[in-house]
Design a protein around this motif. Sequence first.
Motif, PDB file in Angstrom:
ATOM      1  N   THR A 124      -5.912  -1.344  -4.656  1.00  0.00           N
ATOM      2  CA  THR A 124      -6.575  -0.167  -5.191  1.00  0.00           C
ATOM      3  C   THR A 124      -6.352   1.012  -4.237  1.00  0.00           C
ATOM      4  O   THR A 124      -6.408   0.877  -3.021  1.00  0.00           O
ATOM      5  CB  THR A 124      -8.084  -0.405  -5.329  1.00  0.00           C
ATOM      6  OG1 THR A 124      -8.276  -1.510  -6.220  1.00  0.00           O
ATOM      7  CG2 THR A 124      -8.786   0.817  -5.885  1.00  0.00           C
ATOM      8  N   ARG A 125      -6.036   2.161  -4.809  1.00  0.00           N
ATOM      9  CA  ARG A 125      -5.807   3.346  -3.994  1.00  0.00           C
ATOM     10  C   ARG A 125      -6.558   4.516  -4.614  1.00  0.00           C
ATOM     11  O   ARG A 125      -6.855   4.523  -5.813  1.00  0.00           O
ATOM     12  CB  ARG A 125      -4.313   3.661  -3.871  1.00  0.00           C
ATOM     13  CG  ARG A 125      -3.600   3.842  -5.196  1.00  0.00           C
ATOM     14  CD  ARG A 125      -2.088   3.902  -5.039  1.00  0.00           C
ATOM     15  NE  ARG A 125      -1.704   5.012  -4.204  1.00  0.00           N
ATOM     16  CZ  ARG A 125      -1.463   6.237  -4.658  1.00  0.00           C
ATOM     17  NH1 ARG A 125      -1.626   6.505  -5.942  1.00  0.00           N
ATOM     18  NH2 ARG A 125      -1.094   7.202  -3.850  1.00  0.00           N
ATOM     19  N   GLU A 126      -6.860   5.503  -3.782  1.00  0.00           N
ATOM     20  CA  GLU A 126      -7.558   6.691  -4.293  1.00  0.00           C
ATOM     21  C   GLU A 126      -6.651   7.500  -5.189  1.00  0.00           C
ATOM     22  O   GLU A 126      -5.442   7.583  -4.966  1.00  0.00           O
ATOM     23  CB  GLU A 126      -8.012   7.575  -3.102  1.00  0.00           C
ATOM     24  CG  GLU A 126      -9.026   6.914  -2.202  1.00  0.00           C
ATOM     25  CD  GLU A 126     -10.332   6.633  -2.909  1.00  0.00           C
ATOM     26  OE1 GLU A 126     -10.706   7.431  -3.796  1.00  0.00           O
ATOM     27  OE2 GLU A 126     -10.975   5.625  -2.579  1.00  0.00           O
ATOM     28  N   ARG A 127      -7.223   8.087  -6.214  1.00  0.00           N
ATOM     29  CA  ARG A 127      -6.461   8.961  -7.100  1.00  0.00           C
ATOM     30  C   ARG A 127      -5.954  10.155  -6.324  1.00  0.00           C
ATOM     31  O   ARG A 127      -6.710  10.785  -5.579  1.00  0.00           O
ATOM     32  CB  ARG A 127      -7.331   9.424  -8.274  1.00  0.00           C
ATOM     33  CG  ARG A 127      -6.547  10.267  -9.288  1.00  0.00           C
ATOM     34  CD  ARG A 127      -7.457  10.738 -10.407  1.00  0.00           C
ATOM     35  NE  ARG A 127      -6.725  11.620 -11.304  1.00  0.00           N
ATOM     36  CZ  ARG A 127      -6.113  11.236 -12.400  1.00  0.00           C
ATOM     37  NH1 ARG A 127      -6.135   9.971 -12.734  1.00  0.00           N
ATOM     38  NH2 ARG A 127      -5.482  12.089 -13.173  1.00  0.00           N
ATOM     39  N   ARG A 163      -5.329   3.121 -17.035  1.00  0.00           N
ATOM     40  CA  ARG A 163      -5.912   2.561 -15.816  1.00  0.00           C
ATOM     41  C   ARG A 163      -5.043   2.847 -14.599  1.00  0.00           C
ATOM     42  O   ARG A 163      -5.548   3.183 -13.520  1.00  0.00           O
ATOM     43  CB  ARG A 163      -6.122   1.045 -15.977  1.00  0.00           C
ATOM     44  CG  ARG A 163      -7.207   0.664 -16.970  1.00  0.00           C
ATOM     45  CD  ARG A 163      -7.566  -0.809 -16.876  1.00  0.00           C
ATOM     46  NE  ARG A 163      -6.446  -1.706 -17.154  1.00  0.00           N
ATOM     47  CZ  ARG A 163      -6.141  -2.168 -18.353  1.00  0.00           C
ATOM     48  NH1 ARG A 163      -6.852  -1.804 -19.420  1.00  0.00           N
ATOM     49  NH2 ARG A 163      -5.133  -3.009 -18.520  1.00  0.00           N
ATOM     50  N   LEU A 164      -3.740   2.718 -14.762  1.00  0.00           N
ATOM     51  CA  LEU A 164      -2.839   2.989 -13.632  1.00  0.00           C
ATOM     52  C   LEU A 164      -2.874   4.465 -13.235  1.00  0.00           C
ATOM     53  O   LEU A 164      -2.866   4.803 -12.045  1.00  0.00           O
ATOM     54  CB  LEU A 164      -1.413   2.571 -13.997  1.00  0.00           C
ATOM     55  CG  LEU A 164      -1.167   1.079 -14.176  1.00  0.00           C
ATOM     56  CD1 LEU A 164       0.255   0.833 -14.653  1.00  0.00           C
ATOM     57  CD2 LEU A 164      -1.447   0.311 -12.889  1.00  0.00           C
ATOM     58  N   SER A 175       0.815  -1.215   0.000  1.00  0.00           N
ATOM     59  CA  SER A 175       0.000   0.000   0.000  1.00  0.00           C
ATOM     60  C   SER A 175       0.847   1.263   0.000  1.00  0.00           C
ATOM     61  O   SER A 175       0.347   2.347  -0.300  1.00  0.00           O
ATOM     62  CB  SER A 175      -0.932   0.010   1.217  1.00  0.00           C
ATOM     63  OG  SER A 175      -0.188   0.043   2.424  1.00  0.00           O
ATOM     64  N   ARG A 182      -5.811   5.312 -11.184  1.00  0.00           N
ATOM     65  CA  ARG A 182      -5.688   4.854  -9.804  1.00  0.00           C
ATOM     66  C   ARG A 182      -4.760   5.742  -8.975  1.00  0.00           C
ATOM     67  O   ARG A 182      -4.562   5.495  -7.794  1.00  0.00           O
ATOM     68  CB  ARG A 182      -5.192   3.406  -9.780  1.00  0.00           C
ATOM     69  CG  ARG A 182      -6.231   2.402 -10.251  1.00  0.00           C
ATOM     70  CD  ARG A 182      -5.669   1.009 -10.413  1.00  0.00           C
ATOM     71  NE  ARG A 182      -5.132   0.458  -9.163  1.00  0.00           N
ATOM     72  CZ  ARG A 182      -4.620  -0.764  -9.056  1.00  0.00           C
ATOM     73  NH1 ARG A 182      -4.573  -1.563 -10.122  1.00  0.00           N
ATOM     74  NH2 ARG A 182      -4.160  -1.196  -7.894  1.00  0.00           N
ATOM     75  N   GLU A 228      -1.441  -4.841 -11.904  1.00  0.00           N
ATOM     76  CA  GLU A 228      -2.749  -4.259 -11.578  1.00  0.00           C
ATOM     77  C   GLU A 228      -3.435  -4.994 -10.434  1.00  0.00           C
ATOM     78  O   GLU A 228      -4.132  -4.377  -9.625  1.00  0.00           O
ATOM     79  CB  GLU A 228      -3.638  -4.241 -12.816  1.00  0.00           C
ATOM     80  CG  GLU A 228      -3.107  -3.359 -13.929  1.00  0.00           C
ATOM     81  CD  GLU A 228      -4.082  -3.232 -15.071  1.00  0.00           C
ATOM     82  OE1 GLU A 228      -5.002  -2.387 -14.971  1.00  0.00           O
ATOM     83  OE2 GLU A 228      -3.953  -3.984 -16.063  1.00  0.00           O
ATOM     84  N   THR A 229      -3.251  -6.297 -10.368  1.00  0.00           N
ATOM     85  CA  THR A 229      -3.849  -7.056  -9.269  1.00  0.00           C
ATOM     86  C   THR A 229      -2.894  -7.195  -8.094  1.00  0.00           C
ATOM     87  O   THR A 229      -3.328  -7.405  -6.963  1.00  0.00           O
ATOM     88  CB  THR A 229      -4.276  -8.455  -9.750  1.00  0.00           C
ATOM     89  OG1 THR A 229      -3.177  -9.091 -10.409  1.00  0.00           O
ATOM     90  CG2 THR A 229      -5.442  -8.340 -10.715  1.00  0.00           C
ATOM     91  N   GLN A 242       3.457   4.284  -4.534  1.00  0.00           N
ATOM     92  CA  GLN A 242       2.723   5.347  -5.224  1.00  0.00           C
ATOM     93  C   GLN A 242       3.276   5.648  -6.612  1.00  0.00           C
ATOM     94  O   GLN A 242       2.642   6.366  -7.387  1.00  0.00           O
ATOM     95  CB  GLN A 242       2.745   6.623  -4.379  1.00  0.00           C
ATOM     96  CG  GLN A 242       2.090   6.486  -3.021  1.00  0.00           C
ATOM     97  CD  GLN A 242       2.086   7.797  -2.255  1.00  0.00           C
ATOM     98  OE1 GLN A 242       1.898   8.864  -2.823  1.00  0.00           O
ATOM     99  NE2 GLN A 242       2.319   7.716  -0.950  1.00  0.00           N
TER     100      GLN A 242
END
Length: 244
Positions: free
Chosen positions: A240-243, A121-122, A8, A125, A235-236, A11
């Motif tokens: 998932t993180r907030e933009r 997509r990245l 997590s 994210r 991607e997996t 970035q």
Amino acid sequence: MAVQSDLSAIQGLLFDKDGTLLRYDESWGPVNREAARIAAAGGGSELEERLLDACGMDPVSGKTRPDSLFAAGTAAEIAAGFVTAGSPLAVDALTVELDDLFVRASDFSVAVTDLSAFFGRLKARGFRLGVASSDNERSIRETARRFGFLEYLDFIAGYDSGHGSKPEPGMVLGFCKAVGLDPSQVAVIGDNNHDLHMAASAGAGLKVAVLTGTGSPATLEAMADHLLGDITGIETLLPTRERA
């Protein structure tokens, strides 16, 4: 294979180009043969085959050895390898010819996936994105334009961009400076040990190896935190993180 636990924290994603974004054998086999033909300067097929082998490509099978000059070297390093192996050309002049060839090679490259959609997509994210390659910067930009992901990149570095060359840490540190991240917040994704050693020397938070280039599990797993079939696995792998 060491495994990074705090995914997590990541970035920023810094990708290698050849063998990572592009399938190596399909994209670079014909280019390497043309490079050897240029370097042989009319010296015949025997010299061309000797030059191919010296820089890491089996002239019969077309396979390139992991971490060889073809797999990880700059145009200048490949030119020097050709000259040492018998090319009659001067290193500097041959380097210019190879750089021009490598820019033209983007027209024939084979992408691992739909790179425009992948980078889009990245970016959505919230990841900061960059490409760091042993190729020249002009070739990287041409590849990014051709495959439609230039607009998503925050950073581009080739061997001639002023950040040094792999496996030195400069490209990773340059990316960190450009996007305002600490190396511990960056994942480096590549297909050979030059990429992974660069990541380690910079203190990158995550070292990811992919199998679309010249490396294999046997050559990569000792240095990689994660080993993926191709870049789409990132991607997996990452949560998932907030933009931002």
